[in-house]
Design an enzyme around this catalytic site. Structure first.
Site, PDB file in Angstrom:
ATOM      1  N   ASP A   1     -35.552  -0.250 -41.189  1.00 19.65           N
ATOM      2  CA  ASP A   1     -34.724   0.138 -40.039  1.00 19.65           C
ATOM      3  C   ASP A   1     -33.789   1.260 -40.475  1.00 19.65           C
ATOM      4  OD1 ASP A   1     -35.961  -2.205 -39.170  1.00 19.65           O
ATOM      5  OD2 ASP A   1     -34.193  -2.865 -38.031  1.00 19.65           O
TER       6      ASP A   1
ATOM      7  N   LYS B   1     -34.936   1.608 -31.679  1.00 20.54           N
ATOM      8  CA  LYS B   1     -34.019   0.470 -31.609  1.00 20.54           C
ATOM      9  C   LYS B   1     -32.660   0.981 -31.153  1.00 20.54           C
ATOM     10  CE  LYS B   1     -32.167  -2.893 -35.002  1.00 20.54           C
ATOM     11  NZ  LYS B   1     -32.367  -3.447 -36.360  1.00 20.54           N
TER      12      LYS B   1
ATOM     13  N   LYS C   1     -36.623  -2.006 -29.307  1.00 21.15           N
ATOM     14  CA  LYS C   1     -35.834  -3.161 -29.724  1.00 21.15           C
ATOM     15  C   LYS C   1     -34.371  -2.989 -29.338  1.00 21.15           C
ATOM     16  CE  LYS C   1     -34.464  -5.974 -33.657  1.00 21.15           C
ATOM     17  NZ  LYS C   1     -34.623  -6.295 -35.068  1.00 21.15           N
TER      18      LYS C   1
END
Lengths: 241, 294, 486
Positions: free
Chosen positions: A58, A121, A177
């Site tokens: 991430d 995300k 996300k």
């Protein structure tokens, strides 16, 4: 549960514990959560996480560069991280709470997808507001449009598990996300409905849509208890870890 | 036409009040969008009050739980001052409350004024208890060993209060104050037929330093709302005063699900001195031991 | 050199067991319709036959208690009632060794505990409450508090005589009469107590003892002739009783389960804390509702503490409960042993690491070795549910806030422990823990002057001290179900 997300130094702890469970190890990297470090430091961060066994990385985008209009720099950095990931899945955190406008969210989403993100995300969870419904809606519209732009058809249900994201005839599917601030079952349902209404049911799997939420689980348990017993539950009846 | 709705001066159209719920320091309508007609003692229209749903009750419990750490953690001196402040603000609205009481019950102006005064004095009475109940109910215990041992009363948590049906203001104050004075937070179901003084009291609470969520007021059907409170696993005690006998039994049975403290005191004469039993019903006794030695 | 302790058994000869015991109703032992056997959990030998009281026997006992209440006890002066209680206290002291041996035989607990804790505390409870009998108007419950009437009392098997004393002493001091049902597996000291009532010449019917199983207990608490129900036992049964009393309008106090956190900070004197942890969970084989069954240890001292704890556990002597050197006795029953074993299996299945002291277990009887589970998280069943056995679940924490959140994250709220040398920390922890009893730098201390009872699902009402009297007094003819001090 799709993945457990940890800091890079904890990957070597998490990986053996999750081996064989089907649950992925995700690691934040690139000087999370600020993203303020030199590129070679960020890349080293990514490589060490992947070497320790992270299945997913991430990264956070350089919001300073993005907001000052240096989109090329943001793009180049994502591409570099993508390369450093080797085989690991790449999630690109836009930190939408700092992007200011929904237009910027759309622009950052597109940039991340152009640079090779597997997932976009919303947030690190360290900045408020985190995952809001409007922001998530814009990101879902972006991945829907990306699929069409890469050769798919909107609303088409051909790309199934394991075939998308690879430039198939159905177009590329990038995951979304929302993370942070989704604390109740009711919140979660709103997001899931938005996925269904916007990107389509193809996104309704752990591969393409995830909710980052550490406190959602207990609310789900309490809701389930209420469905089963017909009365409201309380925090004493669910555990804190 | 009642005095709540007519113009105060000839020719002027009165600005009416919307009576809403009081949850977490805010005044929402019922999430259900429902309301019910409230009549005065003679059957005339007074207002449409919110008809609270089970979800309003749930939201109120969440608000009360959220407010509990802060309110129970405040010093007793501070809670006493806040309760006294409620009396101060109520005093300034005596006429308004007297009118509402009169409209609800048909009492004479003098009788209604007496009830309002008693309600104000009740807040003052309880305000003074805040920093005394621990001394009355606590103790140092002479145990047979080298230990210092003491007991202190603590609030039990979130209290559901089914307010009395008859006494819409004095009765209401007499069941709220004993719960909150010691640090509990509460969800009150107001008198079903006479809910307006409760909503107006909420306006006083909202402006008198009582933190949002400490008192939450629901108006509506007692039989509909109270089972959700009685069975709620995050409620620690329930006062069933406002439930008719058979419903009160059902509430006590439902309350056993998480062993709520159930308060069933006779409604009695609200103007008499209350005694401390209602207050102590919401107290836990905590006993702490520590060794003596070098 | 190999060091061994020679056996040092307490003599059984001080106890004379009858083959069979009736019910104690109206001052006499009377027979009932059926009988059951009570065994020694340490040897499985049959100790005696005891009567199973049926509904008609409970009827008779309640009628006897009602008669005694109306004709004798409620009209007798407090001073005279008090003298009977003083007599009982003295008789318990006089027959203390006999009671201790009998308790150990029937219950399986070490003689050291029955002799030094259970029986002296039982006597102390009667002595303490005897003095209240003629001073109730000074207790802070109004100028003339009245008794409630007939109390139906149901007690557990973990402290048979002590729980009897906790129930009967305040009830009698306040002018009530009682029908008490001891636990099915441990009826014998209650029956010996009935003899003591006879020796004290307590008026017939003031104390009635009905033995039997859960059906007897149900018949008693649901009996319409009972004015007050007092129960110590499981939360599950306590809820059932609360439902019964919700409809009947009977006053009720409940002392139920617990899952106490015993919190050790890094500045605690560790050896002293280890003794407290041992006492907290292995006292009475962990058959203690307020047992310190969850050890919360600050992460920075966890390894050191666990090493010391295990070292100390290896020195615990498990075996013959009558041996004066025994630390850990027998589990009270086969059923309880199976429950503990099932929890231990669950703990391992859920991923916690089990370690048990290496002590040989006797061939006969019911035994479980002192055991700790490490690597436990709050979500594990062994961290949430009451095991009621010598099994400790160890969790760690880093900050006082985390310790509080974990300690309070349970439906129970009976007790807790704090270990630290820092006074301000101890007091702030004590005030933030949602539990009725907090032991700081000590654990499992009891005293008749010290109120005991729980928050939340650990029950309501207090036993002991001035606070405990309220459970047996009608303060002004009003009825409150459950208010904590009521």
């Amino acid at each position: 549960m799709a993945a457990v997300c940890v800091y890079p130094d904890m990957v070597e702890v998490a990986a053996p514990l999750l081996a064989g469970t089907g649950i992925k190890v995700a690691s934040v990297a690139t000087a999370f959560p600020s993203g303020r470090a030199a590129l070679d430091v960020k890349l080293a961060d990514v490589k060490s996480a992947v070497a320790a066994g992270a299945d997913e990385v991430d990264m956070v985008i350089d919001r300073g560069a993005f907001l000052s209009g240096r989109y090329g720099a943001v793009y180049d950095e994502i591409v570099a991280v993508r390369a450093a990931c080797s085989g690991a899945h790449l999630k690109v955190i836009l930190e939408t709470g700092e992007l200011g406008t929904l237009d910027n969210v759309r622009r950052a989403s597109w940039l991340a997808m152009l640079a090779g993100a597997d997932f976009i995300k919303t947030s690190t969870g360290k900045v408020a507001p985190a995952a809001t419904l409007p922001v998530t809606l814009v990101m879902l519209e972006a991945v829907r449009d990306w699929r069409v732009a890469t050769g798919g058809t909107a609303g088409e249900a051909t790309a199934g598990e394991g075939t998308a994201g690879e430039g198939t005839a159905g177009g590329q599917m990038v995951g979304v996300k929302p993370a942070g601030g989704i604390r109740t079952t009711k919140d979660a349902i709103r997001f899931i409905v938005t996925v269904h209404e916007t990107a389509g049911d193809d996104w309704l799997s752990a591969r393409y849509f995830r909710i980052g939420a550490s406190s959602l689980l207990n609310d789900l348990l309490m809701q389930r208890d209420r469905m089963a017993t017909g009365r409201y539950s309380g925090a004493d009846y669910v555990t804190v870890d | 036409m009642s005095e709540l709705t007519v113009a105060s001066e000839a020719g002027r159209i009165a600005v009416r009040k919307t009576y809403k719920l009081y949850i977490g320091g805010a005044f929402p309508r019922s999430e259900s969008g429902r309301s019910y007609m409230v009549s005065d003692y003679s059957g005339g229209f007074l207002a449409n009050a919110a008809l609270a749903s089970r979800k309003d009750a749930r939201d109120a419990v969440v608000a009360a739980r959220k407010a509990f750490p802060g309110w129970s953690g405040a010093t007793a001196y501070n809670r006493g001052q806040v309760l006294y402040r409620v009396a101060e603000l109520l005093e300034g609205r005596r006429a308004q409350f007297a009118t509402e009481v009169r409209m609800a019950t048909g009492a004479s102006p003098a009788r209604a004024a007496t009830e309002v005064d008693a309600a104000i004095d009740r807040w003052v009475w309880y305000a003074g208890w805040a920093d005394k109940i621990a001394q009355v109910r606590g103790s140092a215990n002479p145990v047979a060993g080298p230990y210092f041992n003491f007991s202190v009363p603590e609030p039990c948590g979130v209290v559901a209060v089914l307010a009395p049906q008859d006494s819409a203001l004095l009765g209401l104050v007499s069941v709220i104050a004993p719960a909150v004075v010691s640090g509990n937070t509460c969800v009150v179901v107001a008198s079903e037929r006479r809910p307006l003084p409760a909503v107006t009291l909420a306006e006083v609470l909202a402006t008198s330093d009582v933190p949002g969520g400490v008192v939450n007021v629901l108006t509506g059907a007692v039989a509909e709302i109270s089972p959700w409170l009685a069975s709620h696993m995050d409620v620690n005690a329930i006062d069933v005063t406002g439930a008719p006998g058979a419903l009160a039994d059902d509430m006590a049975v439902a309350a056993a699900g998480n062993l709520k403290r159930v308060v069933r005191l006779p409604a009695g004469d609200w103007e008499a001195e209350p005694g401390i039993e209602r207050m102590t019903s919401y107290l836990e006794t905590k006993t702490v031991w520590h060794p003596l030695g070098n | 050199m190999r060091f061994e302790y020679a056996p040092a058994p307490e003599s059984r000869s001080v106890v004379t067991l009858r083959d069979s015991y009736g019910l104690f109703i109206g001052g006499q032992f009377v027979s009932g319709s059926s009988v059951f056997k009570t065994i020694s959990p340490a040897t499985e030998e049959v100790l005696a036959e005891v009567t199973q009281a049926g509904p008609e026997d409970v009827d008779r006992a309640v009628a006897a208690a009602r008669h005694a209440y109306e004709r004798t006890w409620s009209v007798m002066g407090g001073r005279e009632r008090g003298k009977y209680l003083f007599r009982i206290a003295r008789l318990i002291q006089e027959r203390s060794r006999e009671l201790a041996v009998l308790e150990t035989l029937d219950n399986g607990k070490p003689i050291r505990e029955s002799r030094d804790v259970d029986i002296p505390l039982a006597a102390a409870h009667f002595f303490y409450h005897a003095g209240w009998a003629d001073k109730l108007s000074y207790a802070g419950f109004g100028p003339s508090p009245r008794p409630l009437g007939v109390a139906g009392q149901v007690i557990p098997w973990n402290f048979p005589l002590l729980m009897l004393a906790w129930k009967i002493a305040p009830a009698l001091a306040c002018g009530n009469t009682v029908v008490l049902k001891p636990a099915e597996t441990t009826p014998l000291t209650a029956l010996l107590f009935a003899e003591i009532c006879q020796q004290a010449e307590l008026p017939p019917g003031v104390v009635n003892i009905v033995t039997g199983d859960g059906a007897t207990g149900h018949a008693l608490v649901a009996h319409p002739g009972i004015d007050k129900v007092a129960f110590t036992g499981s939360t599950e049964v306590g809820k059932e009783i609360a439902r019964i009393c919700a409809v009947s309008g009977q006053r009720v106090t409940l002392e139920l389960g617990g899952k106490a956190a015993n919190i050790v900070f890094d500045d605690a004197p560790l050896d002293q804390a280890v003794e407290g942890i041992i006492n907290g969970i292995f006292f009475n084989q962990g058959h203690v509702c307020c047992a310190g069954s969850r050890l919360l240890v600050q992460e920075s001292v966890a390894d050191e503490l666990l090493t010391a704890l295990k070292r100390r556990m290896e020195r615990l002597r498990l075996g013959d409960p009558l041996d004066k050197n025994t630390d850990v006795g027998a589990v009270n029953s086969q059923a309880q042993l199976e429950r503990i074993e099932a929890f231990a299996a669950t703990g391992a299945e859920e991923g916690a690491e089990r370690w048990s002291a290496r002590c040989p277990l006797p061939d006969r009887g019911f035994w479980f070795p002192p055991t700790v589970f490490t690597g436990v998280s709050q979500a594990h069943r062994i961290a949430q549910e009451e095991i009621f056995g010598p099994v400790l679940s160890v969790l760690t924490f880093r900050t006082p806030d985390e310790a509080i959140v974990k300690a309070n994250n349970t439906p129970y709220g009976l007790s807790a422990g704090v270990w630290s040398e820092k006074g301000s920390l101890i007091l702030s922890m004590a005030s933030r823990l949602r539990a009725g009893v907090v032991w700081a730098n000590t654990f499992n201390r009891f005293d008749p002057a010290s109120p005991f009872g729980g928050y939340k699902e650990s029950g309501f009402g207090r036993e002991g001290g001035r606070h405990g009297l309220e459970a047996y007094l009608d303060i002004h003819g009003t009825s409150v179900l459950g208010g904590s001090d009521v």
